[in-house]
Structure formats: structure tokens, C-alpha cells
Enzyme design. Structure first.
Site, PDB file in Angstrom:
ATOM      1  N   LYS A   1       0.858  -1.175   0.000  1.00 42.60           N
ATOM      2  CA  LYS A   1       0.000   0.000   0.000  1.00 42.60           C
ATOM      3  C   LYS A   1       0.897   1.229   0.000  1.00 42.60           C
ATOM      4  O   LYS A   1       1.685   1.440   0.924  1.00 42.60           O
ATOM      5  CB  LYS A   1      -0.904  -0.006   1.235  1.00 42.60           C
TER       6      LYS A   1
ATOM      7  N   ARG B   1     -10.713   9.860   1.844  1.00 39.81           N
ATOM      8  CA  ARG B   1     -10.565  10.559   3.127  1.00 39.81           C
ATOM      9  C   ARG B   1     -11.651  11.609   3.305  1.00 39.81           C
ATOM     10  O   ARG B   1     -12.099  11.862   4.422  1.00 39.81           O
ATOM     11  CB  ARG B   1      -9.151  11.150   3.244  1.00 39.81           C
TER      12      ARG B   1
ATOM     13  N   SER C   1     -10.151   5.466  -4.758  1.00 37.37           N
ATOM     14  CA  SER C   1     -11.102   6.571  -4.914  1.00 37.37           C
ATOM     15  C   SER C   1     -10.647   7.620  -5.919  1.00 37.37           C
ATOM     16  O   SER C   1     -11.437   8.110  -6.721  1.00 37.37           O
ATOM     17  CB  SER C   1     -11.352   7.221  -3.548  1.00 37.37           C
TER      18      SER C   1
ATOM     19  N   LYS D   1      -2.099  -1.548  -3.860  1.00 36.88           N
ATOM     20  CA  LYS D   1      -2.972  -0.380  -3.792  1.00 36.88           C
ATOM     21  C   LYS D   1      -2.158   0.905  -3.878  1.00 36.88           C
ATOM     22  O   LYS D   1      -1.178   1.031  -3.157  1.00 36.88           O
ATOM     23  CB  LYS D   1      -3.718  -0.431  -2.458  1.00 36.88           C
TER      24      LYS D   1
ATOM     25  N   TYR E   1     -14.861   0.816  -7.138  1.00 35.31           N
ATOM     26  CA  TYR E   1     -16.125   1.547  -7.038  1.00 35.31           C
ATOM     27  C   TYR E   1     -16.931   1.422  -8.330  1.00 35.31           C
ATOM     28  O   TYR E   1     -18.085   1.805  -8.362  1.00 35.31           O
ATOM     29  CB  TYR E   1     -15.843   3.022  -6.708  1.00 35.31           C
TER      30      TYR E   1
HETATM   31  C1  PBG Z   1      -7.395   3.580   5.520  1.00 30.65           C
HETATM   32  C2  PBG Z   1      -7.715   3.307   4.109  1.00 30.65           C
HETATM   33  C3  PBG Z   1      -7.522   4.214   3.050  1.00 30.65           C
HETATM   34  C4  PBG Z   1      -8.089   3.609   1.918  1.00 30.65           C
HETATM   35  C5  PBG Z   1      -8.565   2.343   2.284  1.00 30.65           C
HETATM   36  N1  PBG Z   1      -8.315   2.175   3.657  1.00 30.65           N
HETATM   37  C6  PBG Z   1      -6.972   5.590   3.035  1.00 30.65           C
HETATM   38  C7  PBG Z   1      -5.667   5.875   3.618  1.00 30.65           C
HETATM   39  O1  PBG Z   1      -4.799   5.025   3.791  1.00 30.65           O
HETATM   40  O2  PBG Z   1      -5.482   7.048   3.967  1.00 30.65           O
HETATM   41  C8  PBG Z   1      -8.152   4.260   0.566  1.00 30.65           C
HETATM   42  C9  PBG Z   1      -9.123   3.739  -0.406  1.00 30.65           C
HETATM   43  C10 PBG Z   1      -9.423   4.632  -1.545  1.00 30.65           C
HETATM   44  O3  PBG Z   1      -8.813   5.709  -1.740  1.00 30.65           O
HETATM   45  O4  PBG Z   1     -10.318   4.274  -2.322  1.00 30.65           O
HETATM   46  N2  PBG Z   1      -6.731   2.664   6.278  1.00 30.65           N
END
Ligand code: PBG
Length: 322
Positions: free
Chosen positions: A194, A204, A273, A247, A312
Site C-alpha cells: 500500500k 478521506r 477513490s 494499492k 467503485y
Molecule cells: C485507511 C484506508 C484508506 C483507503 C482504504 N483504507 C486511506 C488511507 O490510507 O489514507 C483508501 C481507499 C481509496 O482511496 O479508495 N486505512
């Protein structure tokens, strides 16, 4: 010319016979945002077409998706500011509506496969995925929080735990905690690679979970690195992960590919997202054709090596191919 590659493209029948990659609705995992309440369906401004749902409403939405062939869902909670604290203690509290929602969905729709988010940030007053001490995200005490959250989610009936926090050693720690609590059948989909990405912005916004100070670079990965993803994957495998996730997806297709080549575990990718918002915005402006660009994006993630995709676009894709 003896060799004419165009002969294999001459009509849809030949193209169909030769097609290397297929994307089925069964390969998709649909992320859903939750909020406490009743009768709530509120649109997320930076993610047109995505909503925050209350429990009663999300059950209807999941049922509708299941009728379109989607069986896998990942659930994210929006948490009221006054319930947040430094330890994210509401994440395992008895009166956490997120746990209640998992229970109610499983009751109403036992065939829906539910995946959770295991991370402190939606519940953390610091907006970080770990405990913050003097400006530092401290690893090992955070594992205790993740263990408690995971056991609570397993008790509620979750099928797959989704640790998205990037703390070291969390997969092994969570695996032992849920096994000791009697839930050895609960799977773990690790957010293995990630990245500290700018593409999480709309998510967020949706959960109001942005860090209150600093950034996530001491735990999420540097976008410049690929070897490090292999190292993370090897550790997650040893620690008992059932699936490895990359991710975001689109800027990291090479990472998906290399993990598919180096691991025997199923690989998933999170089409995040920001990737959704980017395409939606271009299509809403009439600059791209949604029904053509969206499946092409998803197909590219499959072609790179993802067995399943968190996206999504899942419901729109299911509707399109129906
Ligand atoms: C938080 C989390 C995030 C996402 C999934 N779980 C955001 C982050 O790490 O700040 C992001 C998913 C997305 O942007 O669609 N643990």
C-alpha cells in the site's frame, strides 16, 4: 508478408476466441461506505455516484448488487468525531454500529461475502493508522489495537479481514489473535503493498479520516519502490495472509505484475477513490466515454495479474455486462 497479425483481429468471433484476459463480475469486490443512522443515502461530493449508507439502506443496496452477480463487498465506516480517540477504542466497542451492521447484513444476506477495514484511522483522533506518540507512529502497541479490532469483527461475522494499516508484523499478529479466539476460518486479505499515494483523497473526504498532522510516509510505501513490495509480500505470506493486495492499482500495474509472478497467493488490486474520481470527472465533462473507458481500466488491472479487483465501478460494470 507471411505473418499478418491483423488476420487474428478480423472479426469479433476470431477476436473473442483469441482473447487472453477476461473480467467477470465474480472478480469484483465492491467498496461501500457506512454511516450511523436510518434511511441515510448521502452522496460523496468527490465521488459522484458513491454514497454513505445507513445499515437499513446498505442491506437493500447489497441485495441489489447480488442480483447483478456481485458477491463480495468491503465495508468502511464513517465515525462521529466525538467517538474518536488516540487508541481508536471505539473500533472494538460493543456499541460500534459498524460491527452491528456486519451482523445485520450477514443475518439478512448470508451469501454476501463481507470484507472489513482493519485500521485505526476512521476511529483515531489523530487520523493515523497507528498510535501517535510524540509525533511518531508506534508500531508494536498498534498491533494490540488491530488484534482487538480484528477479533471484534470476526465475532460480528466478517468473512475476510482487510488490514490496511501497513504496520510491521500485523498479519501474523492478527492471525494468531483471531485463531486464539476461535476464528481460524476467517480469511486475511493483506494490503501488502500500500503506497503513500495522493489518490486516496476522495476516500478521506468520504470518511473524514485525513491525518490531522503529518503524512503516512513512515508506514505506507514510497511510490518509487518495487523490490520493497516483494519483501512485504514474502513477509505477509510467511505470516499467514490468504490474499495479497496492491494499492492503488493504475499507477502500480507493474507491482501487481511482479507480485503475481513471485507469489503463489491470489493477488488483488485496489482501484482507489482517486482513480474513480478521475475517470468520473472526465466522463461527466464528456471528455471520455464511460462505458468504454471504465471496462478498459478494469481489464488492464486484470491483465497486469490481479485475480480480483476492489473497485467503485463494480456495480456499473455489472449493469453494463448484464
Ligand atoms: C485507511 C484506508 C484508506 C483507503 C482504504 N483504507 C486511506 C488511507 O490510507 O489514507 C483508501 C481507499 C481509496 O482511496 O479508495 N486505512
Amino acid at each position: 508478408m507471411l505473418s499478418r497479425p491483423r488476420r487474428n483481429r478480423k472479426n469479433e468471433a476470431v477476436r473473442g476466441m483469441m482473447r487472453e484476459t477476461h473480467l467477470g463480475v465474480e472478480n469484483l469486490i465492491f467498496p461501500l461506505f457506512l454511516e450511523n443512522g436510518q434511511g441515510v443515502k448521502s452522496e460523496i461530493s468527490s465521488m459522484p455516484g458513491m454514497y454513505r449508507w445507513s445499515t437499513d439502506m446498505v442491506i437493500k443496496e447489497i441485495e441489489e448488487c447480488m442480483n447483478l452477480g456481485i458477491s463480495n463487498f468491503v465495508l468502511f465506516p464513517a465515525v462521529a468525531e466525538e467517538l474518536k480517540d488516540k487508541m481508536a477504542s471505539h473500533s472494538w466497542a460493543d456499541d460500534n454500529y459498524y460491527l452491528d451492521t456486519i451482523r445485520k447484513i450477514k443475518q439478512a444476506l448470508p451469501d454476501a461475502c463481507l470484507m472489513s477495514d482493519v485500521a485505526m484511522d476512521p476511529y483515531s483522533s489523530d487520523g493515523h493508522d497507528g498510535i501517535v506518540e510524540n509525533g511518531e507512529i508506534i508500531n508494536d502497541p498498534t498491533l494490540e489495537v488491530l488484534n482487538r479490532m480484528s477479533v471484534a469483527q470476526a465475532q460480528a461475522g466478517i468473512d475476510i479481514l482487510g488490514p490496511s494499516d501497513m504496520m510491521d508484523g500485523r498479519i501474523g499478529s492478527i492471525r494468531r489473535a483471531v485463531d486464539n479466539a476461535g476464528y481460524s476460518n476467517v480469511s486475511i486479505m493483506s494490503y501488502t503493498a500500500k503506497y503513500a499515494s495522493a489518490f486516496y483523497g476522495p476516500f478521506r473526504d468520504a470518511l473524514d479520516s485525513a491525518p490531522k498532522s503529518g503524512d503516512k510516509k513512515t508506514y505506507q510505501m514510497d511510490p518509487a519502490n518495487k523490490m520493497e513490495a516483494i519483501r512485504e509480500a514474502m513477509l505477509d505470506e510467511e505470516e499467514g495472509a490468504d490474499f495479497l493486495m496492491v494499492k492503488p492499482a493504475l499507477c502500480y500495474l507493474d507491482v501487481i505484475h511482479v507480485l503475481k509472478e513471485t507469489s503463489t497467493l491470489p493477488i488483488t488490486a485496489y482501484n482507489v477513490s482517486g482513480e474513480y474520481a478521475m475517470l468520473k470527472a472526465a466522463c461527466m465533462n464528456g471528455w471520455l466515454d464511460y462505458n468504454k473507458a471504465m471496462p478498459e481500466m478494469l481489464l488492464s488491472i486484470r491483465r497486469a495479474g490481479a485475480d480480483a479487483i476492489l473497485t467503485y465501478f463494480a456495480k456499473d460494470y455489472a449493469q453494463l455486462v448484464k
